[in-house]
Design a protein around this motif. Structure first.
Motif, mmCIF file in Angstrom:
data_model
loop_
_atom_site.group_PDB
_atom_site.id
_atom_site.type_symbol
_atom_site.label_atom_id
_atom_site.label_comp_id
_atom_site.label_asym_id
_atom_site.label_seq_id
_atom_site.Cartn_x
_atom_site.Cartn_y
_atom_site.Cartn_z
ATOM 1 N N ASP A 173 0.874 -1.234 0.071
ATOM 2 C CA ASP A 173 -0.054 -0.052 0.047
ATOM 3 C C ASP A 173 0.898 1.426 -0.116
ATOM 4 N N THR A 174 2.083 1.192 0.036
ATOM 5 C CA THR A 174 2.979 2.302 -0.083
ATOM 6 C C THR A 174 2.738 2.978 -1.361
ATOM 7 N N ALA A 175 2.770 4.288 -1.204
ATOM 8 C CA ALA A 175 2.646 5.078 -2.423
ATOM 9 C C ALA A 175 2.155 6.683 -1.967
ATOM 10 N N VAL A 176 2.142 7.522 -2.914
ATOM 11 C CA VAL A 176 1.597 8.607 -2.855
ATOM 12 C C VAL A 176 0.174 8.704 -3.019
ATOM 13 N N TYR A 177 -0.639 9.265 -2.389
ATOM 14 C CA TYR A 177 -2.186 8.941 -2.409
ATOM 15 C C TYR A 177 -2.702 10.312 -2.728
ATOM 16 N N TYR A 178 -3.446 10.447 -3.859
ATOM 17 C CA TYR A 178 -4.240 11.753 -4.410
ATOM 18 C C TYR A 178 -5.838 11.683 -4.066
ATOM 19 N N CYS A 179 -6.206 12.743 -3.721
ATOM 20 C CA CYS A 179 -7.480 13.117 -3.772
ATOM 21 C C CYS A 179 -8.003 13.597 -4.899
ATOM 22 N N THR A 180 -9.192 13.158 -5.561
ATOM 23 C CA THR A 180 -9.635 13.488 -7.000
ATOM 24 C C THR A 180 -11.208 13.929 -6.871
ATOM 25 N N ALA A 181 -11.579 14.577 -7.924
ATOM 26 C CA ALA A 181 -13.119 14.978 -7.984
ATOM 27 C C ALA A 181 -13.372 15.035 -9.375
ATOM 28 N N ILE A 182 -14.466 14.664 -9.601
ATOM 29 C CA ILE A 182 -15.226 14.470 -10.899
ATOM 30 C C ILE A 182 -16.669 15.141 -10.807
ATOM 31 N N LEU A 183 -17.111 15.893 -11.802
ATOM 32 C CA LEU A 183 -18.347 16.565 -11.519
ATOM 33 C C LEU A 183 -19.201 15.080 -12.279
ATOM 34 N N GLY A 184 -20.485 15.169 -11.351
ATOM 35 C CA GLY A 184 -21.514 14.077 -12.053
ATOM 36 C C GLY A 184 -21.319 12.846 -11.113
ATOM 37 N N THR A 185 -21.837 11.722 -11.804
ATOM 38 C CA THR A 185 -21.943 10.754 -11.224
ATOM 39 C C THR A 185 -20.851 9.856 -11.811
ATOM 40 N N ILE A 186 -20.771 8.736 -11.229
ATOM 41 C CA ILE A 186 -19.746 7.592 -11.429
ATOM 42 C C ILE A 186 -20.415 6.230 -11.824
ATOM 43 N N GLY A 187 -19.660 5.122 -12.318
ATOM 44 C CA GLY A 187 -20.309 4.030 -12.486
ATOM 45 C C GLY A 187 -19.245 2.847 -12.111
ATOM 46 N N ILE A 188 -19.379 1.691 -12.523
ATOM 47 C CA ILE A 188 -18.595 0.393 -12.345
ATOM 48 C C ILE A 188 -17.432 0.724 -12.998
ATOM 49 N N SER A 189 -17.175 1.563 -14.288
ATOM 50 C CA SER A 189 -15.954 1.627 -15.142
ATOM 51 C C SER A 189 -15.636 2.901 -14.467
ATOM 52 N N TRP A 190 -15.466 3.239 -13.248
ATOM 53 C CA TRP A 190 -15.006 4.358 -12.780
ATOM 54 C C TRP A 190 -13.386 4.869 -12.943
ATOM 55 N N ARG A 191 -12.543 3.936 -13.014
ATOM 56 C CA ARG A 191 -11.094 3.744 -13.130
ATOM 57 C C ARG A 191 -10.890 4.450 -14.676
ATOM 58 N N ASP A 192 -11.781 4.435 -15.459
ATOM 59 C CA ASP A 192 -11.479 4.695 -16.783
ATOM 60 C C ASP A 192 -12.103 6.410 -17.036
ATOM 61 N N TYR A 193 -12.539 6.793 -15.915
ATOM 62 C CA TYR A 193 -13.099 8.555 -16.190
ATOM 63 C C TYR A 193 -11.676 9.175 -15.933
ATOM 64 N N ASP A 194 -11.900 10.406 -16.852
ATOM 65 C CA ASP A 194 -10.890 11.402 -16.305
ATOM 66 C C ASP A 194 -11.294 12.177 -15.455
ATOM 67 N N MET A 195 -10.469 12.315 -14.297
ATOM 68 C CA MET A 195 -10.913 13.299 -13.172
ATOM 69 C C MET A 195 -10.931 14.758 -13.461
ATOM 70 N N ASP A 196 -11.644 15.400 -12.853
ATOM 71 C CA ASP A 196 -11.832 17.054 -13.268
ATOM 72 C C ASP A 196 -10.674 17.544 -12.427
ATOM 73 N N TYR A 197 -10.418 17.208 -11.258
ATOM 74 C CA TYR A 197 -9.403 17.929 -10.304
ATOM 75 C C TYR A 197 -8.625 16.832 -9.577
ATOM 76 N N TRP A 198 -7.225 17.213 -9.381
ATOM 77 C CA TRP A 198 -6.480 16.245 -8.506
ATOM 78 C C TRP A 198 -5.782 17.362 -7.502
ATOM 79 N N GLY A 199 -5.787 16.656 -6.111
ATOM 80 C CA GLY A 199 -5.154 17.420 -5.433
ATOM 81 C C GLY A 199 -3.366 17.167 -5.212
#
Length: 125
Positions: free
Chosen positions: A90-116
């Motif tokens: 689990d060692t890694a740099v962890y990033y918070c993200t946000a995407i406008l709207g809803t998400i589904g089962i293919s969420w990892r293929d979505y382009d996030m709108d914002y990254w912290g």
């Protein structure tokens, strides 16, 4: 400007726990889904978990399912990632993200709108 401020990373022994927090500002919190991604040394970014604030639907990558829990406090515009039974993988740099709207089962293929900016999590064996 939208900001996602993550905190809570650190050094922990295998089997331990950490809770990451991400405070979102300059956006309408309830309009977004929020996620956590991570990048381990020498590897690509990996989607860890995501939560849809419209109905609290959550998704997890298989390797953390049952160990990590994502949640939100809408009153505080904050997203959490509770990480239990941590492993060295689990060692890694962890990033918070946000995407406008809803998400589904293919969420990892979505382009996030914002990254912290990331927060480092290091799990020692």
């Amino acid at each position: 400007d939208v900001q996602l401020q993550a905190s809570g990373g650190g050094l922990v022994q295998a089997g331990g726990s950490l809770r990451l927090s991400c405070v979102a500002s300059e956006l309408t919190f309830d309009d977004y889904a929020f996620g956590w991604w991570r990048q381990a040394p020498g590897k690509g970014r990996e989607g860890v978990s995501i939560i849809d604030t419209s109905d609290n639907t959550t998704f997890y990558t298989d390797s953390v399912n049952g160990r990590f829990t994502i949640s939100t406090d809408n009153a505080k515009n904050t997203v959490y990632l509770q990480m239990n039974s941590l492993k060295p993988d689990d060692t890694a740099v962890y990033y918070c993200t946000a995407i406008l709207g809803t998400i589904g089962i293919s969420w990892r293929d979505y382009d996030m709108d914002y990254w912290g900016k990331g927060t480092q999590v290091t799990v020692s064996s």
